[in-house]
Each structure stands twice: as structure tokens, then as C-alpha cells.
Design a protein around this motif. Structure first.
Motif, short mmCIF file in Angstrom:
data_model
loop_
_atom_site.label_atom_id
_atom_site.label_comp_id
_atom_site.label_asym_id
_atom_site.label_seq_id
_atom_site.Cartn_x
_atom_site.Cartn_y
_atom_site.Cartn_z
N PHE A 9 -10.30 44.62 43.48
CA PHE A 9 -11.54 43.85 43.37
C PHE A 9 -11.71 42.90 44.55
CE2 PHE A 9 -10.74 45.08 38.98
CZ PHE A 9 -11.98 45.55 38.61
N TYR A 10 -10.64 42.64 45.27
CA TYR A 10 -10.67 41.64 46.33
C TYR A 10 -10.45 42.22 47.72
CZ TYR A 10 -10.38 38.85 42.18
OH TYR A 10 -10.62 38.31 40.94
N LEU A 11 -10.40 43.53 47.83
CA LEU A 11 -10.22 44.19 49.13
C LEU A 11 -11.56 44.74 49.63
CD1 LEU A 11 -6.94 46.18 48.44
CD2 LEU A 11 -7.19 44.06 49.75
N ASP A 12 -11.65 44.91 50.92
CA ASP A 12 -12.81 45.52 51.54
C ASP A 12 -12.91 46.99 51.12
OD1 ASP A 12 -14.94 45.51 53.71
OD2 ASP A 12 -13.60 47.11 54.40
N PHE A 13 -14.10 47.42 50.73
CA PHE A 13 -14.28 48.80 50.26
C PHE A 13 -13.87 49.82 51.30
CE2 PHE A 13 -17.96 47.32 47.35
CZ PHE A 13 -17.06 46.87 46.40
N GLU A 14 -14.24 49.59 52.53
CA GLU A 14 -13.90 50.53 53.59
C GLU A 14 -12.38 50.65 53.75
OE1 GLU A 14 -14.53 53.53 55.83
OE2 GLU A 14 -16.32 52.43 55.24
N GLU A 15 -11.69 49.54 53.61
CA GLU A 15 -10.23 49.56 53.72
C GLU A 15 -9.60 50.37 52.58
OE1 GLU A 15 -6.41 46.56 54.18
OE2 GLU A 15 -8.36 45.70 53.74
N ILE A 16 -10.10 50.19 51.38
CA ILE A 16 -9.59 50.96 50.24
C ILE A 16 -9.81 52.45 50.49
CG2 ILE A 16 -9.82 51.45 47.78
CD1 ILE A 16 -10.84 48.55 47.44
N LYS A 17 -11.02 52.80 50.87
CA LYS A 17 -11.36 54.20 51.10
C LYS A 17 -10.50 54.79 52.22
CE LYS A 17 -15.24 57.22 52.16
NZ LYS A 17 -16.66 57.26 52.52
N THR A 18 -10.38 54.07 53.30
CA THR A 18 -9.62 54.56 54.45
C THR A 18 -8.15 54.75 54.12
OG1 THR A 18 -11.15 53.49 55.98
CG2 THR A 18 -8.97 54.06 56.84
N LYS A 19 -7.57 53.79 53.42
CA LYS A 19 -6.13 53.85 53.16
C LYS A 19 -5.77 54.78 52.00
CE LYS A 19 -4.93 49.76 55.50
NZ LYS A 19 -4.03 48.69 55.70
N CYS A 20 -6.71 55.04 51.11
CA CYS A 20 -6.39 55.86 49.94
C CYS A 20 -6.94 57.27 49.99
CB CYS A 20 -6.91 55.17 48.67
SG CYS A 20 -6.06 53.66 48.25
N ARG A 21 -7.87 57.55 50.88
CA ARG A 21 -8.59 58.83 50.81
C ARG A 21 -7.70 60.05 50.99
NH1 ARG A 21 -11.77 57.66 56.00
NH2 ARG A 21 -10.14 57.99 57.54
N ASP A 22 -6.65 59.94 51.79
CA ASP A 22 -5.80 61.10 52.05
C ASP A 22 -4.55 61.12 51.18
OD1 ASP A 22 -7.54 62.03 54.01
OD2 ASP A 22 -6.58 60.81 55.55
N PHE A 23 -4.43 60.15 50.28
CA PHE A 23 -3.25 60.08 49.43
C PHE A 23 -3.54 60.70 48.07
CE2 PHE A 23 -2.24 56.83 52.49
CZ PHE A 23 -0.89 57.01 52.68
N LYS A 24 -2.50 61.24 47.51
CA LYS A 24 -2.58 61.77 46.15
C LYS A 24 -1.83 60.82 45.23
CE LYS A 24 -4.67 65.32 47.77
NZ LYS A 24 -6.11 65.29 47.76
N VAL A 25 -2.04 60.98 43.94
CA VAL A 25 -1.39 60.12 42.96
C VAL A 25 0.12 60.19 43.11
CG1 VAL A 25 -0.94 59.87 40.50
CG2 VAL A 25 -3.27 60.13 41.31
N GLY A 26 0.66 61.39 43.26
CA GLY A 26 2.10 61.55 43.39
C GLY A 26 2.82 61.28 42.08
N TYR A 27 4.11 61.24 42.14
CA TYR A 27 4.92 61.11 40.93
C TYR A 27 4.86 59.71 40.31
CZ TYR A 27 8.74 61.58 37.67
OH TYR A 27 9.49 61.60 36.54
N TRP A 28 4.63 58.67 41.11
CA TRP A 28 4.69 57.30 40.60
C TRP A 28 3.75 57.04 39.45
CZ3 TRP A 28 0.55 53.97 40.60
CH2 TRP A 28 -0.54 54.33 41.37
N LEU A 29 2.59 57.71 39.44
CA LEU A 29 1.64 57.48 38.35
C LEU A 29 1.83 58.45 37.20
CD1 LEU A 29 -0.73 55.68 37.53
CD2 LEU A 29 -2.25 57.36 38.52
N LEU A 30 2.58 59.50 37.43
CA LEU A 30 2.75 60.52 36.39
C LEU A 30 3.87 60.20 35.41
CD1 LEU A 30 2.17 63.78 38.41
CD2 LEU A 30 0.55 62.48 37.02
N TYR A 31 4.90 59.50 35.85
CA TYR A 31 5.98 59.15 34.94
C TYR A 31 5.48 58.06 34.01
CZ TYR A 31 10.21 57.32 32.98
OH TYR A 31 11.16 56.91 32.09
N PRO A 32 5.66 58.09 32.74
CA PRO A 32 6.43 59.03 31.92
C PRO A 32 5.61 60.19 31.38
CG PRO A 32 5.75 57.21 30.57
CD PRO A 32 5.21 56.94 31.97
N TYR A 33 4.42 60.38 31.94
CA TYR A 33 3.54 61.43 31.42
C TYR A 33 4.13 62.82 31.62
CZ TYR A 33 0.79 57.27 32.23
OH TYR A 33 0.38 55.97 32.27
N THR A 34 4.79 63.04 32.75
CA THR A 34 5.36 64.36 33.01
C THR A 34 6.51 64.66 32.07
OG1 THR A 34 6.74 63.41 34.74
CG2 THR A 34 4.70 64.48 35.44
#
Length: 92
Positions: A9-34
């Protein structure tokens, strides 16, 4: 009143988009779901290839939904507006 995703909520939108656009969720968000312990809050179809931007939007949405329920005496209009503005920004 910290909750996962509050920082977006406190970061520049362009910065969020630029830094996150090429990243995937990866394992960190899947545990313990997997491990089948609980269902992912992002839904049944979330995988390690899910966009990080989708996760950011999800966490911001959770903040906007839950924080006013947990802290009814606080004003979260700023956060609601930032989420809507970010969604509009991403749909340019």
C-alpha cells in the motif's frame, strides 16, 4: 496492525510491477498447501508458476477486507482506494 501484504500500500505502483512482473509465487507461498494441510488462499489452481503480482493483489485484497473487521474503529479508506488505484494501474 501488520498483516501480510501491508507494505504494498505504501510502494510506488511502477516499482511493484517492475520488481514482481517476472517472478512467480514459487514454493514460499505454497507451503503448507502443497502438503495438503490447508487450501491456498489464492484458490485451488495456485501453483509455483502463479504470478507474484496475483499474490500481491490477493494480499492487498485480504487487508482491505479483514482489517476493517478486526479494527472497526480505524479508517481504512486509504487502503481501499490504493487497491482500486493499483488494479486500475495494472489494467492500463
Amino acid at each position: 496492525m501488520a498483516v501480510c501484504g501491508w507494505q504494498y500500500f505504501y510502494l510506488d505502483f511502477e516499482e511493484i510491477k517492475t520488481k514482481c512482473r517476472d517472478f512467480k509465487v514459487g514454493y514460499w507461498l505454497l507451503y503448507p498447501y502443497t502438503d495438503g494441510l490447508i487450501e491456498s488462499p489464492l484458490g485451488r489452481n495456485v501453483t509455483s508458476e502463479t504470478s507474484r503480482l496475483d499474490a500481491v493483489l490477493h494480499h492487498m485484497g485480504v487487508c482491505v477486507y479483514l482489517l476493517p473487521k478486526i479494527f472497526p474503529d480505524k479508517d481504512f479508506r486509504y487502503h481501499k482506494q490504493r487497491l482500486e488505484d493499483f488494479k486500475t494501474f495494472l489494467n492500463k
